[in-house]
Structures are given as C-alpha cells and as structure tokens.
Design a protein around this motif. Structure first.
Motif, mmCIF file in Angstrom:
data_model
loop_
_atom_site.group_PDB
_atom_site.id
_atom_site.type_symbol
_atom_site.label_atom_id
_atom_site.label_comp_id
_atom_site.label_asym_id
_atom_site.label_seq_id
_atom_site.Cartn_x
_atom_site.Cartn_y
_atom_site.Cartn_z
ATOM 1 N N LEU A 41 -3.701 1.042 -4.912
ATOM 2 C CA LEU A 41 -4.094 -0.350 -4.372
ATOM 3 C C LEU A 41 -2.884 -1.053 -3.901
ATOM 4 O O LEU A 41 -2.992 -2.159 -3.525
ATOM 5 N N VAL A 42 -2.031 -0.570 -3.936
ATOM 6 C CA VAL A 42 -0.474 -1.022 -3.213
ATOM 7 C C VAL A 42 -0.342 -0.916 -1.794
ATOM 8 O O VAL A 42 -0.253 0.289 -1.329
ATOM 9 N N ARG A 43 -0.958 -1.761 -1.363
ATOM 10 C CA ARG A 43 -1.147 -1.613 0.423
ATOM 11 C C ARG A 43 -0.769 -3.173 1.246
ATOM 12 O O ARG A 43 -1.416 -4.070 1.454
ATOM 13 N N PRO A 44 0.605 -3.282 1.345
ATOM 14 C CA PRO A 44 1.261 -4.409 1.860
ATOM 15 C C PRO A 44 0.476 -4.977 2.883
ATOM 16 O O PRO A 44 0.229 -4.108 3.910
ATOM 17 N N ARG A 45 0.095 -6.191 3.043
ATOM 18 C CA ARG A 45 -0.692 -6.607 3.999
ATOM 19 C C ARG A 45 0.176 -6.474 5.461
ATOM 20 O O ARG A 45 -0.639 -6.086 6.363
ATOM 21 N N GLU A 46 1.119 -7.035 5.296
ATOM 22 C CA GLU A 46 2.033 -7.136 6.436
ATOM 23 C C GLU A 46 3.483 -6.854 5.894
ATOM 24 O O GLU A 46 4.496 -7.831 5.799
ATOM 25 N N GLY A 47 3.597 -5.715 5.569
ATOM 26 C CA GLY A 47 4.959 -5.416 5.035
ATOM 27 C C GLY A 47 5.378 -3.848 5.016
ATOM 28 O O GLY A 47 4.249 -2.902 5.265
ATOM 29 N N THR A 48 6.420 -3.391 4.639
ATOM 30 C CA THR A 48 6.788 -1.980 4.475
ATOM 31 C C THR A 48 6.388 -1.593 2.975
ATOM 32 O O THR A 48 6.603 -2.310 2.111
ATOM 33 N N THR A 93 0.041 -10.089 -9.967
ATOM 34 C CA THR A 93 -1.033 -9.397 -9.453
ATOM 35 C C THR A 93 -0.992 -8.756 -8.232
ATOM 36 O O THR A 93 0.114 -9.130 -7.422
ATOM 37 N N LEU A 94 -1.981 -8.183 -7.801
ATOM 38 C CA LEU A 94 -2.060 -7.545 -6.551
ATOM 39 C C LEU A 94 -1.971 -8.137 -5.292
ATOM 40 O O LEU A 94 -1.093 -7.829 -4.258
ATOM 41 N N PRO A 95 -2.713 -9.550 -5.304
ATOM 42 C CA PRO A 95 -2.393 -10.270 -4.093
ATOM 43 C C PRO A 95 -0.871 -10.717 -3.896
ATOM 44 O O PRO A 95 -0.503 -10.997 -2.782
ATOM 45 N N VAL A 96 -0.055 -10.932 -5.091
ATOM 46 C CA VAL A 96 1.378 -11.063 -4.797
ATOM 47 C C VAL A 96 2.109 -9.838 -4.255
ATOM 48 O O VAL A 96 2.692 -9.902 -3.505
ATOM 49 N N ILE A 97 1.882 -8.918 -5.125
ATOM 50 C CA ILE A 97 2.302 -7.395 -4.663
ATOM 51 C C ILE A 97 2.230 -7.118 -3.356
ATOM 52 O O ILE A 97 3.107 -6.693 -2.718
ATOM 53 N N ASN A 98 0.700 -7.079 -2.805
ATOM 54 C CA ASN A 98 0.570 -6.831 -1.601
ATOM 55 C C ASN A 98 1.004 -7.844 -0.497
ATOM 56 O O ASN A 98 0.775 -7.709 0.814
ATOM 57 N N ASN A 99 1.432 -8.927 -0.826
ATOM 58 C CA ASN A 99 2.154 -9.949 0.147
ATOM 59 C C ASN A 99 3.511 -9.814 0.423
ATOM 60 O O ASN A 99 4.077 -10.433 1.025
ATOM 61 N N ALA A 100 4.189 -8.665 -0.431
ATOM 62 C CA ALA A 100 5.539 -8.530 -0.368
ATOM 63 C C ALA A 100 5.830 -8.037 0.988
ATOM 64 O O ALA A 100 5.225 -7.258 1.845
ATOM 65 N N ARG A 101 7.267 -8.383 1.715
ATOM 66 C CA ARG A 101 7.567 -8.079 2.809
ATOM 67 C C ARG A 101 8.114 -6.568 2.802
ATOM 68 O O ARG A 101 7.943 -5.794 3.718
ATOM 69 N N SER A 102 8.689 -6.352 1.730
ATOM 70 C CA SER A 102 8.798 -4.793 1.573
ATOM 71 C C SER A 102 8.452 -4.267 -0.013
ATOM 72 O O SER A 102 8.949 -4.996 -0.804
ATOM 73 N N VAL A 103 8.042 -3.260 -0.079
ATOM 74 C CA VAL A 103 7.731 -2.589 -1.441
ATOM 75 C C VAL A 103 8.477 -1.281 -1.715
ATOM 76 O O VAL A 103 8.441 -0.380 -0.732
ATOM 77 N N HIS A 104 9.123 -1.001 -2.762
ATOM 78 C CA HIS A 104 9.853 0.119 -2.967
ATOM 79 C C HIS A 104 9.486 0.624 -4.254
ATOM 80 O O HIS A 104 9.800 0.201 -5.439
ATOM 81 N N PHE A 105 8.595 1.688 -4.258
ATOM 82 C CA PHE A 105 8.395 2.596 -5.463
ATOM 83 C C PHE A 105 9.703 3.378 -5.536
ATOM 84 O O PHE A 105 10.149 4.182 -4.552
ATOM 85 N N ILE A 106 9.885 3.796 -6.826
ATOM 86 C CA ILE A 106 11.088 4.695 -7.222
ATOM 87 C C ILE A 106 10.454 5.575 -8.258
ATOM 88 O O ILE A 106 10.098 5.113 -9.491
ATOM 89 N N VAL A 107 10.292 6.926 -8.003
ATOM 90 C CA VAL A 107 9.420 7.676 -8.743
ATOM 91 C C VAL A 107 10.313 8.943 -9.073
ATOM 92 O O VAL A 107 10.606 9.802 -7.870
#
Ligand code: 6PG
Length: 241
Positions: free
Chosen positions: A219-226, A179-193
């Motif tokens: 809606l993917v906005r890491p709270r404290e991450g890249t 879910t988004l709470p987990v996704i947006n808690n990540a240290r680094s999120v990498h979209f590949i498009v």
C-alpha cells in the motif's frame, strides 16, 4: 511524478552503505532548499545505514534537519526496544543535531491514544498541513507490515488521522505509527530490507498485483514521490542470510 526503483546489493554491509548514501542524498537535496525533514524507521535493519550516515555525513547541515519517527514501540525511550534509542545510538548522538530538531514519539502518557494525538499536534505545528517528509525510511516485517501498520489492521484504512495508536501481534504490542496518508505524501520513501526471512514479504510487496491490506507494504505508493527499495540478495532471492 512518482517512480519506483529496486536496488539490490550482495551483502547487508553493502546494502547499509548504499541505503545510507541514498538517504543522505535525499537530505542533501532537501537542504539545498534550506531545510530537510526526516522520518526514521525502527527495528534493527536500518541501524547499519544510520551508522553509515553518522560516519560519513556528520558534516551535513544537521541544524536544518528536523527528525521524526515513522513509528515507535510504546516503551520508555531508554528501553532496549525503543526505536528512539536505536536511532540515538546509531545516528543522532553521532551528528551535531540540536536537541530541538529531534522529535521522538512520546511514550509516557498512560493512554497511547493521547500520545498519538500529541504527536499529531506536533506534526501540525511543524508542517501546518499534511506532513510531507523529504525522506521517510521504512523497514519491512516478515508479515509485510510497515512502521506499526500490520496486516488487516483497521489503521490501514485511516484517511484522516496522521498518527494512530495500534496493536502489534507480538511484544511490544502497544505502538504508535504514522498512517498511510502521511507515508504516501513523502517526497522520497526508502525501504531497507535484508535477509532471507524477508523474502516472502518482499516478493508479495513487489508483485505487480493490486495493493492489499494483507500486505501493508504493497500500500506504500507515494502520490508524488519516489519509492526506493534498498534490498540485499538474501531478501530478494530467499537464500543465505
Ligand atoms: C518496528 C519497525 C518495524 C520494522 C519491521 C522490520 O518498530 O519494529 O518500525 O516496522 O521496520 O518490523 O524490523 P527489522 O528491521 O528488525 O527486521
């Protein structure tokens, strides 16, 4: 501190290599602290990056990397539609990672809700708190979906559960997803498009408008991450493919 970057590459080959390097760098950075957690995306786009990592980074301390999935189709793990199978074939069977460090989403329970609960319990055992993945990989659907969170889905409003069973608009319909709470808690999120067919979704996701459930990627906005968007010119400009 959070920041977003958009990195554009001329071809899907260059994109895959660059995204693979970026993911490997995130793992290396986490491993410098002793351990790394990685959540993999499914679909087809990430396969090239996974192959690049397997080819060039088999020497990482894979015994200290714990691998999870961001979502899964509710099919057998040996199905050609399985995200677990895709990651095994392109990455995990090619690096020396112990089986105990690989945590596929279970798809053998009759009820996907039970499987979602079981994965949540696994995450609790592994993290002891809201999971914070060092590296979390996402693809982008043509409709703007991420993982198995689809436009307008109630699951996008979930604020407590970490894993849900959801319904896709196309086969395979039954899914499991973080879910988004987990996704947006990540240290680094990498979209590949990659590819012109993703141009509309990418444009909407990058638009500087208010995030909307109509475009889950927004809606993917890491709270404290890249947040790094690894994209090719075809997806960004909508031409070629
Ligand atoms: C899945 C993925 C899904 C995927 C997008 C893009 O289970 O299909 O997790 O979210 O990332 O649908 O898929 P492609 O990379 O195949 O275009």
């Amino acid at each position: 501190m959070s920041f977003t970057e958009l990195l554009v590459h001329g071809s899907v080959q260059e994109l895959s290599a660059a995204a693979g390097e970026g993911i490997a760098e995130g793992l290396r950075r986490a491993l410098a602290g002793g351990a790394a957690t990685l959540a993999l995306a499914g679909g087809s786009t990430p396969a090239g990056a996974y192959r690049h990592i397997a080819r060039h980074y088999a020497g990482l301390a894979w015994e200290d990397v714990a691998v999870f999935w961001g979502d899964e189709r509710y099919v057998a793990h040996d199905s050609s539609q399985s995200n677990y199978r895709m990651a095994r074939e392109t990455l995990l069977d090619r690096v020396p990672i112990p089986a105990v460090r690989v945590h596929p989403m279970p798809t053998d329970a009759p009820d996907p809700d039970d499987a979602a609960g079981a994965y949540e319990e696994l995450l609790w055992r592994e993290f002891g708190e809201l999971p914070r993945f060092d590296v979390l990989v996402l693809g982008l659907g043509q409709d703007g979906h991420i993982a198995s969170l689809f436009p307008g889905a109630d699951a996008l409003q979930e604020s407590l559960r970490w894993v849900l069973a959801t319904e896709a608009p196309s086969d395979p319909r039954r899914r499991l997803t973080l879910t988004l709470p987990v996704i947006n808690n990540a240290r680094s999120v990498h979209f590949i498009v990659s590819g012109a067919r993703k141009h509309g979704a990418l444009t909407r996701a990058l638009a500087d408008r208010a995030p909307s459930p109509d475009c889950p990627a927004s809606l993917v906005r890491p709270r404290e991450g890249t947040l790094t968007w690894w994209v090719d010119e075809a997806a960004l400009c909508g031409r070629g493919d």
